[in-house]
Design a protein around this motif. Sequence first.
Motif, mmCIF file in Angstrom:
data_model
loop_
_atom_site.group_PDB
_atom_site.id
_atom_site.type_symbol
_atom_site.label_atom_id
_atom_site.label_comp_id
_atom_site.label_asym_id
_atom_site.label_seq_id
_atom_site.Cartn_x
_atom_site.Cartn_y
_atom_site.Cartn_z
ATOM 1 N N TYR A 137 0.837 -1.205 0.000
ATOM 2 C CA TYR A 137 0.000 0.000 0.000
ATOM 3 C C TYR A 137 0.871 1.252 0.000
ATOM 4 N N ARG A 181 5.957 -1.865 5.149
ATOM 5 C CA ARG A 181 5.569 -3.277 5.230
ATOM 6 C C ARG A 181 4.699 -3.699 4.063
ATOM 7 N N ALA A 238 1.699 -5.721 2.472
ATOM 8 C CA ALA A 238 0.444 -6.306 2.966
ATOM 9 C C ALA A 238 0.380 -7.782 2.594
ATOM 10 N N PRO A 284 -5.339 -13.813 11.541
ATOM 11 C CA PRO A 284 -5.723 -12.805 12.530
ATOM 12 C C PRO A 284 -5.925 -11.441 11.868
ATOM 13 N N ASN A 285 -6.388 -10.459 12.636
ATOM 14 C CA ASN A 285 -6.575 -9.113 12.081
ATOM 15 C C ASN A 285 -5.275 -8.623 11.463
ATOM 16 N N GLY A 286 -5.402 -8.032 10.274
ATOM 17 C CA GLY A 286 -4.231 -7.461 9.623
ATOM 18 C C GLY A 286 -3.392 -8.466 8.863
ATOM 19 N N ALA A 287 -3.851 -9.732 8.792
ATOM 20 C CA ALA A 287 -3.059 -10.779 8.111
ATOM 21 C C ALA A 287 -2.950 -10.522 6.616
ATOM 22 N N GLY A 288 -3.978 -9.873 6.043
ATOM 23 C CA GLY A 288 -3.961 -9.619 4.604
ATOM 24 C C GLY A 288 -5.144 -10.244 3.864
ATOM 25 N N LYS A 289 -6.134 -10.735 4.605
ATOM 26 C CA LYS A 289 -7.269 -11.435 3.980
ATOM 27 C C LYS A 289 -8.044 -10.502 3.041
ATOM 28 N N SER A 290 -8.386 -9.314 3.545
ATOM 29 C CA SER A 290 -9.178 -8.390 2.707
ATOM 30 C C SER A 290 -8.382 -7.927 1.500
ATOM 31 N N THR A 291 -7.086 -7.743 1.678
ATOM 32 C CA THR A 291 -6.225 -7.358 0.549
ATOM 33 C C THR A 291 -6.244 -8.454 -0.505
ATOM 34 N N GLU A 304 -15.437 -13.220 5.697
ATOM 35 C CA GLU A 304 -15.993 -13.234 7.057
ATOM 36 C C GLU A 304 -17.524 -13.140 7.031
#
Length: 254
Positions: A15, A19, A21, A40-47, A163
Motif C-alpha cells: 500500500y 511493510r 500487505a 488474525p486481524n491485519g493478516a492480509g485477507k481483505s487485501t 468473514e
Amino acid sequence: MTVPALDVEGLRHSYGGNRLALEDVGFRVMPGAFTCLLGPNGAGKSTLFALATGLLRPTAGRVHIHGHDIMQAPGDALAHLGVVFQQPTLDLDLTVVQNLRYFAALHGIGRREADRRIEAELTRLSLFERRAEKVRALNGGHRRRVEIARALLHRPTLLLLDEPTVGLDIPARRTLIRHVHALCAEDGIAVLWATHLIDEIDPTTDHVVVLHRGRVRANGPVAAVNEETGCATVAESFDRLTAARPIAEVETAA
Ligand SMILES: Nc1ncnc2c1ncn2[C@@H]1O[C@H](COP(=O)(O)OP(=O)(O)OP(=O)(O)O)[C@@H](O)[C@H]1O
C-alpha cells in the motif's frame, strides 16, 4: 488436468508503506473444495480478496480464476466468480426477489431464466417462502443466505466469502456453514471462506490456508497442516503458526 477454480501465484501487494500487505502468496483452490482462509486481524485477507476480485492491482504476481487472469481477462475471470463481501450489500427496501432480479439483470440474465434460477437458489437455501418479503424484515442469517443465493445466480465456479458470519449467532452461523458445504459437495463449487474463527472449520473435510503478516504459513487439508506443525488440533496449529515470535524461532523451540 483439472483447472483450479482459484490459482494464486507469487502475489505481493504494497500500500506504499514499509511493510508489504502480502508477500509471495501462493495457493490453489480446486473445484469442490471448501477452503478456509484463516488469519488474525491485519493478516492480509481483505487485501487478498481485493486482488482476487480485481479491485486492486497487485505489485507482483497473478490471480487466475478458472484459468482466466483477473488482470488480463477480467470479464472471463469475473464470470466464474461469486463474491459475498463482509459488509452486507442488499437493498433493505426491496424484496428478496427484487434484489435477486436486479443482480440477474446486471449479469444479462433474461427475466424467465432469472426467475428459474432464483427459485432454485432460494429453495436450496431454504428461503423460497420468504421471497416476497422486504429484506429489512429478515434476520442477519437469512440476509446472508440471500446474498449467497445472489452470488450464485450467474453460476460461478468459485465463491469467495469474506468473514460471512460476522454478527450472526451460533445457530445462524452453523446453518450458513452447512449450506455452503452443501454447495461444494453437490455442485462442485470451490469456496474460499475468510475467517478468524477456528470453530468454523470442519477438520474432516476442509482445507486451510493460514495467512499471517502477509505470508502463507500453512496450506492444505487440516490433517496435513496438523501433521506439519505437530499439533493435535487446527486451533493449536493456528496458534503456533501465528505466534508473536518469528516462525523460525517457534520451530527451533519445538
Ligand atoms: N488501504 C490501506 N492502506 C494502507 N494499508 C492498508 C490498507 N488496507 C490494509 N492495509 C494494511 O495491510 C495489511 C493487511 O490488511 P488487511 O485488511 O488485508 O488484513 P485482514 O486480514 O483483512 O484484517 P481484518 O481481519 O482486520 O480485516 C495491514 O497491515 C493493514 O494495516
